[in-house]
Design a protein around this motif. Structure first.
Motif, PDB file in Angstrom:
ATOM      1  N   ILE A  85       0.755  -1.233  -0.060  1.00  0.00           N
ATOM      2  CA  ILE A  85      -0.008  -0.249  -0.288  1.00  0.00           C
ATOM      3  C   ILE A  85       0.488   1.162   0.479  1.00  0.00           C
ATOM      4  CG2 ILE A  85      -1.524   1.462   1.421  1.00  0.00           C
ATOM      5  CD1 ILE A  85      -3.088  -1.489   0.143  1.00  0.00           C
ATOM      6  N   ALA A  86       0.985   1.769  -0.911  1.00  0.00           N
ATOM      7  CA  ALA A  86       1.779   3.420  -0.758  1.00  0.00           C
ATOM      8  C   ALA A  86       0.670   4.406   0.293  1.00  0.00           C
ATOM      9  CB  ALA A  86       1.630   4.111  -2.643  1.00  0.00           C
ATOM     10  N   PRO A  87       1.294   5.040   1.223  1.00  0.00           N
ATOM     11  CA  PRO A  87       1.221   6.236   1.876  1.00  0.00           C
ATOM     12  C   PRO A  87       0.393   6.606   1.386  1.00  0.00           C
ATOM     13  CG  PRO A  87       2.964   6.322   1.680  1.00  0.00           C
ATOM     14  CD  PRO A  87       3.080   4.995   1.016  1.00  0.00           C
ATOM     15  N   ASP A  88      -0.896   7.490   1.974  1.00  0.00           N
ATOM     16  CA  ASP A  88      -1.470   8.648   1.457  1.00  0.00           C
ATOM     17  C   ASP A  88      -0.366  10.058   1.499  1.00  0.00           C
ATOM     18  OD1 ASP A  88      -2.921  10.918   1.673  1.00  0.00           O
ATOM     19  OD2 ASP A  88      -5.050   9.738   1.383  1.00  0.00           O
ATOM     20  N   GLN A  89      -0.451  10.701   0.762  1.00  0.00           N
ATOM     21  CA  GLN A  89       0.223  12.231   0.877  1.00  0.00           C
ATOM     22  C   GLN A  89       0.176  13.151   2.208  1.00  0.00           C
ATOM     23  OE1 GLN A  89       3.763  12.239  -0.060  1.00  0.00           O
ATOM     24  NE2 GLN A  89       3.041   9.833  -0.493  1.00  0.00           N
ATOM     25  N   GLN A  90      -1.419  12.819   2.418  1.00  0.00           N
ATOM     26  CA  GLN A  90      -1.948  13.987   3.985  1.00  0.00           C
ATOM     27  C   GLN A  90      -1.271  13.166   4.475  1.00  0.00           C
ATOM     28  OE1 GLN A  90      -6.413  14.437   2.748  1.00  0.00           O
ATOM     29  NE2 GLN A  90      -6.246  13.060   1.142  1.00  0.00           N
ATOM     30  N   PRO A  91      -1.583  14.891   6.015  1.00  0.00           N
ATOM     31  CA  PRO A  91      -0.988  14.103   7.440  1.00  0.00           C
ATOM     32  C   PRO A  91      -2.467  12.943   7.444  1.00  0.00           C
ATOM     33  CG  PRO A  91      -0.734  16.955   6.984  1.00  0.00           C
ATOM     34  CD  PRO A  91      -1.762  15.718   5.785  1.00  0.00           C
ATOM     35  N   ASN A  92      -1.483  12.184   8.327  1.00  0.00           N
ATOM     36  CA  ASN A  92      -2.753  11.528   8.864  1.00  0.00           C
ATOM     37  C   ASN A  92      -3.027  10.133   7.704  1.00  0.00           C
ATOM     38  OD1 ASN A  92      -1.569  11.692  11.794  1.00  0.00           O
ATOM     39  ND2 ASN A  92      -2.777  13.728  11.461  1.00  0.00           N
ATOM     40  N   GLN A  93      -3.124   9.550   7.016  1.00  0.00           N
ATOM     41  CA  GLN A  93      -3.464   9.223   6.344  1.00  0.00           C
ATOM     42  C   GLN A  93      -5.107   9.853   5.354  1.00  0.00           C
ATOM     43  OE1 GLN A  93      -1.956   6.428   5.213  1.00  0.00           O
ATOM     44  NE2 GLN A  93      -0.438   7.714   5.755  1.00  0.00           N
ATOM     45  N   GLY A  94      -5.352  11.456   6.309  1.00  0.00           N
ATOM     46  CA  GLY A  94      -6.613  11.978   5.446  1.00  0.00           C
ATOM     47  C   GLY A  94      -7.577  11.410   6.209  1.00  0.00           C
ATOM     48  N   GLY A  95      -7.350  11.319   7.930  1.00  0.00           N
ATOM     49  CA  GLY A  95      -8.519  11.125   8.828  1.00  0.00           C
ATOM     50  C   GLY A  95      -8.957  11.984   8.702  1.00  0.00           C
ATOM     51  N   GLU A  96     -10.749  11.765   9.181  1.00  0.00           N
ATOM     52  CA  GLU A  96     -11.110  13.081   9.341  1.00  0.00           C
ATOM     53  C   GLU A  96     -12.056  12.252  10.839  1.00  0.00           C
ATOM     54  OE1 GLU A  96     -14.632  11.793   5.988  1.00  0.00           O
ATOM     55  OE2 GLU A  96     -13.363  13.475   4.901  1.00  0.00           O
ATOM     56  N   GLY A  97     -12.682  14.132  11.422  1.00  0.00           N
ATOM     57  CA  GLY A  97     -13.266  13.696  12.678  1.00  0.00           C
ATOM     58  C   GLY A  97     -12.150  13.913  14.382  1.00  0.00           C
ATOM     59  N   THR A  98     -12.555  12.646  15.160  1.00  0.00           N
ATOM     60  CA  THR A  98     -11.525  13.283  16.179  1.00  0.00           C
ATOM     61  C   THR A  98     -11.621  11.659  16.496  1.00  0.00           C
ATOM     62  OG1 THR A  98     -13.166  15.442  16.913  1.00  0.00           O
ATOM     63  CG2 THR A  98     -12.078  13.885  18.108  1.00  0.00           C
ATOM     64  N   LEU A  99      -9.854  11.084  16.956  1.00  0.00           N
ATOM     65  CA  LEU A  99      -9.563  10.062  17.973  1.00  0.00           C
ATOM     66  C   LEU A  99      -9.180  10.695  19.392  1.00  0.00           C
ATOM     67  CD1 LEU A  99      -8.827   7.222  16.741  1.00  0.00           C
ATOM     68  CD2 LEU A  99      -6.502   8.208  17.206  1.00  0.00           C
ATOM     69  N   ILE A 100     -10.179   9.575  20.403  1.00  0.00           N
ATOM     70  CA  ILE A 100      -9.935   9.536  21.781  1.00  0.00           C
ATOM     71  C   ILE A 100      -8.858   8.513  21.669  1.00  0.00           C
ATOM     72  CG2 ILE A 100     -10.802   9.573  23.616  1.00  0.00           C
ATOM     73  CD1 ILE A 100     -12.069  12.004  21.608  1.00  0.00           C
ATOM     74  N   ARG A 102      -5.827   7.395  25.840  1.00  0.00           N
ATOM     75  CA  ARG A 102      -5.370   7.710  26.921  1.00  0.00           C
ATOM     76  C   ARG A 102      -4.252   7.150  27.370  1.00  0.00           C
ATOM     77  NH1 ARG A 102      -8.585   5.770  32.308  1.00  0.00           N
ATOM     78  NH2 ARG A 102      -6.310   7.021  33.036  1.00  0.00           N
ATOM     79  N   ASN A 103      -3.636   7.781  27.992  1.00  0.00           N
ATOM     80  CA  ASN A 103      -2.877   6.964  28.994  1.00  0.00           C
ATOM     81  C   ASN A 103      -2.799   7.403  30.693  1.00  0.00           C
ATOM     82  OD1 ASN A 103      -1.935   9.682  29.565  1.00  0.00           O
ATOM     83  ND2 ASN A 103       0.255   9.667  28.803  1.00  0.00           N
ATOM     84  N   ASN A 104      -1.929   6.662  31.289  1.00  0.00           N
ATOM     85  CA  ASN A 104      -2.296   6.481  32.490  1.00  0.00           C
ATOM     86  C   ASN A 104      -2.148   7.780  33.238  1.00  0.00           C
ATOM     87  OD1 ASN A 104      -1.647   3.960  33.474  1.00  0.00           O
ATOM     88  ND2 ASN A 104       0.310   3.865  32.967  1.00  0.00           N
ATOM     89  N   LYS A 105      -2.351   8.932  33.000  1.00  0.00           N
ATOM     90  CA  LYS A 105      -2.413  10.088  33.508  1.00  0.00           C
ATOM     91  C   LYS A 105      -3.270  11.819  32.140  1.00  0.00           C
ATOM     92  CE  LYS A 105       2.022  10.647  34.833  1.00  0.00           C
ATOM     93  NZ  LYS A 105       3.649  11.339  35.139  1.00  0.00           N
ATOM     94  N   ALA A 106      -3.453  11.167  31.491  1.00  0.00           N
ATOM     95  CA  ALA A 106      -4.361  11.787  31.177  1.00  0.00           C
ATOM     96  C   ALA A 106      -4.949  11.382  29.082  1.00  0.00           C
ATOM     97  CB  ALA A 106      -3.739  12.874  30.544  1.00  0.00           C
ATOM     98  N   ALA A 107      -6.562  11.930  29.306  1.00  0.00           N
ATOM     99  CA  ALA A 107      -6.923  12.007  27.979  1.00  0.00           C
ATOM    100  C   ALA A 107      -6.768  12.015  26.708  1.00  0.00           C
ATOM    101  CB  ALA A 107      -8.332  10.922  28.018  1.00  0.00           C
ATOM    102  N   ALA A 108      -6.870  12.218  25.747  1.00  0.00           N
ATOM    103  CA  ALA A 108      -6.373  13.010  24.559  1.00  0.00           C
ATOM    104  C   ALA A 108      -7.886  13.226  23.734  1.00  0.00           C
ATOM    105  CB  ALA A 108      -4.719  13.157  24.009  1.00  0.00           C
ATOM    106  N   ALA A 109      -7.767  14.837  22.933  1.00  0.00           N
ATOM    107  CA  ALA A 109      -8.860  14.456  21.750  1.00  0.00           C
ATOM    108  C   ALA A 109      -8.335  14.870  20.824  1.00  0.00           C
ATOM    109  CB  ALA A 109     -10.435  14.903  22.185  1.00  0.00           C
ATOM    110  N   TYR A 110      -8.131  14.038  19.867  1.00  0.00           N
ATOM    111  CA  TYR A 110      -7.136  14.547  18.578  1.00  0.00           C
ATOM    112  C   TYR A 110      -8.668  15.040  17.755  1.00  0.00           C
ATOM    113  CZ  TYR A 110      -3.741  14.834  14.843  1.00  0.00           C
ATOM    114  OH  TYR A 110      -2.894  14.887  14.122  1.00  0.00           O
ATOM    115  N   SER A 111      -8.293  16.465  17.017  1.00  0.00           N
ATOM    116  CA  SER A 111      -8.729  17.003  15.759  1.00  0.00           C
ATOM    117  C   SER A 111      -7.855  16.866  14.213  1.00  0.00           C
ATOM    118  CB  SER A 111      -9.297  18.173  15.843  1.00  0.00           C
ATOM    119  OG  SER A 111      -9.935  18.437  14.995  1.00  0.00           O
ATOM    120  N   PHE A 112      -8.686  15.372  13.928  1.00  0.00           N
ATOM    121  CA  PHE A 112      -7.580  15.737  12.307  1.00  0.00           C
ATOM    122  C   PHE A 112      -7.907  16.841  11.554  1.00  0.00           C
ATOM    123  CE2 PHE A 112      -8.246  10.593  13.374  1.00  0.00           C
ATOM    124  CZ  PHE A 112      -7.633  10.505  13.402  1.00  0.00           C
TER     125      PHE A 112
END
Length: 371
Positions: A85-100, A102-112
């Protein structure tokens, strides 16, 4: 590397084994045979088989044929290990929406859209590996450690801005949470699994799926000897792992067991598998691989491979075209985004697939993804 070696050897070895090889002096015969063996190995890469058969007319023919087969196998291995598979040239493979996540100390809401995230406090996890889930509209859910008042654990619900909206105390039979939480499609129920006593009067422990009604915070139903439930968002069916043999089973909307999903067996680890929103595809982790199974065609294949480290907790994007998973970048694990294409394998590379500009590392457990 093969092409470079072929060119070097092709320039050096120009002699052909003569037909009267057997009349040559022993040392000369061995030298020419060795030269011809090496040349034959690389000739197979560029010559048809009938040309290869004419390379020699002497007792070493069988040995050369065997060497030819070895070279074929090596060449096939090289081809199989190339990225498909050739990687998409867009950042994060062109993801859409929000990814949630966490680790032991914090959670993160990532906006594509902005390639950035904000952090919030998810509380102390009751056990490692739960992670944090999400509904289709952006409700977030994770577990929190119990208290001294007898609660086994708490279920904490947040909105998409990371603000806690509900905290539900769970008191059962000395229960330990053993899975992530999965929202029903209508977001009126949660599925999760526990390790607990069979009952107040029976101290034997059991793995059990619990369906919690969020409207009145009561148990709607429970399924014994199953764990790690995941709701199929478009159909309302439930998939869960048998604690007896590791097989995945499908439960209909009335929670009736409709049997095993193919021969799919998944590891005994939280968030070790996921299902696409339409229920057609199932993915699961297995050390350095993510496997996929098409429930329609019955075909199974390697969807993702990391040649160096184990990868964890695969998750479908809402549109089914991408996967999120935890993979090692540098010295710690973090979310990675890869394309999902039926029948193809993605060779994971952190320089290409790691989430851009994420502010937290050492992530674990289930992730959530909503549009």
């Amino acid at each position: 590397e093969l092409r470079e070696q072929k060119a070097t050897i092709g320039d050096f070895f120009e002699q052909r084994v003569p037909d009267d090889l057997c009349q040559q002096p022993a040392d000369r015969r061995r030298a020419i045979a060795d030269q011809q063996r090496i040349k034959a190995d690389f000739a197979v890469i560029q010559q048809p088989e009938d040309q290869m058969d004419r390379l020699c007319h002497h007792p070493q023919r069988n040995r050369v044929a065997d060497r030819r087969e070895d070279v074929r196998r090596n060449q096939a291995d090289v081809i199989r290990t190339q990225p498909t598979i050739a990687p998409d040239q867009q950042p994060n493979q062109g993801g859409e929406g929000t990814l949630i996540y966490r680790n032991n100390k914090a959670a993160a809401a990532y906006s594509f859209a902005s390639s950035s995230n904000f952090e919030f406090d998810p509380g102390e996890s009751p056990t490692s590996g739960i992670g944090i889930g999400a509904s289709r509209t952006g409700q977030l859910v994770t577990g929190q450690k119990g208290d001294r008042e007898g609660k086994d654990f708490f279920i904490a619900v947040y909105n998409s801005a990371g603000n806690q909206t509900r905290r539900i105390g769970i008191k059962r039979f000395f229960s330990k949470i053993t899975s992530a939480f999965s929202f029903s499609p209508d977001e009126k129920a949660l599925a999760f699994s526990v390790d607990e006593k069979i009952s107040q009067t029976n101290s034997q422990r059991i793995q059990r799926v619990v369906i919690l009604n969020l409207v009145n915070e009561s148990v709607q139903t429970q399924i014994d000897d199953f764990e790690f439930p995941v709701w199929v968002q478009n159909t309302g069916e439930l998939i869960s792992r048998s604690s007896q043999n590791g097989q995945l089973h499908l439960f209909d909307t009335g929670f009736v067991n409709r049997g095993a999903i193919g021969s799919v067996v998944v590891l005994n680890r939280i968030a070790s598998y996921d299902v696409s929103a339409d229920g057609r595809f199932v993915i699961w982790e297995d050390k350095q691989l993510i496997y996929a199974f098409d429930r329609t065609s019955g075909v199974q294949w390697k969807a993702v491979e990391d040649r160096t480290n184990a990868i964890y907790a695969p998750l479908f994007a809402p549109n089914g075209r991408l996967l999120a998973l935890h993979a090692k970048k540098g010295n710690s694990y973090s979310p990675h985004i890869v394309p999902f294409v039926v029948g193809n394998t993605v060779n994971l590379e952190s320089d290409i697939h790691a989430l851009t500009n994420s502010s937290i590392s050492e992530t674990f457990g289930r992730m959530g993804w909503f549009e």
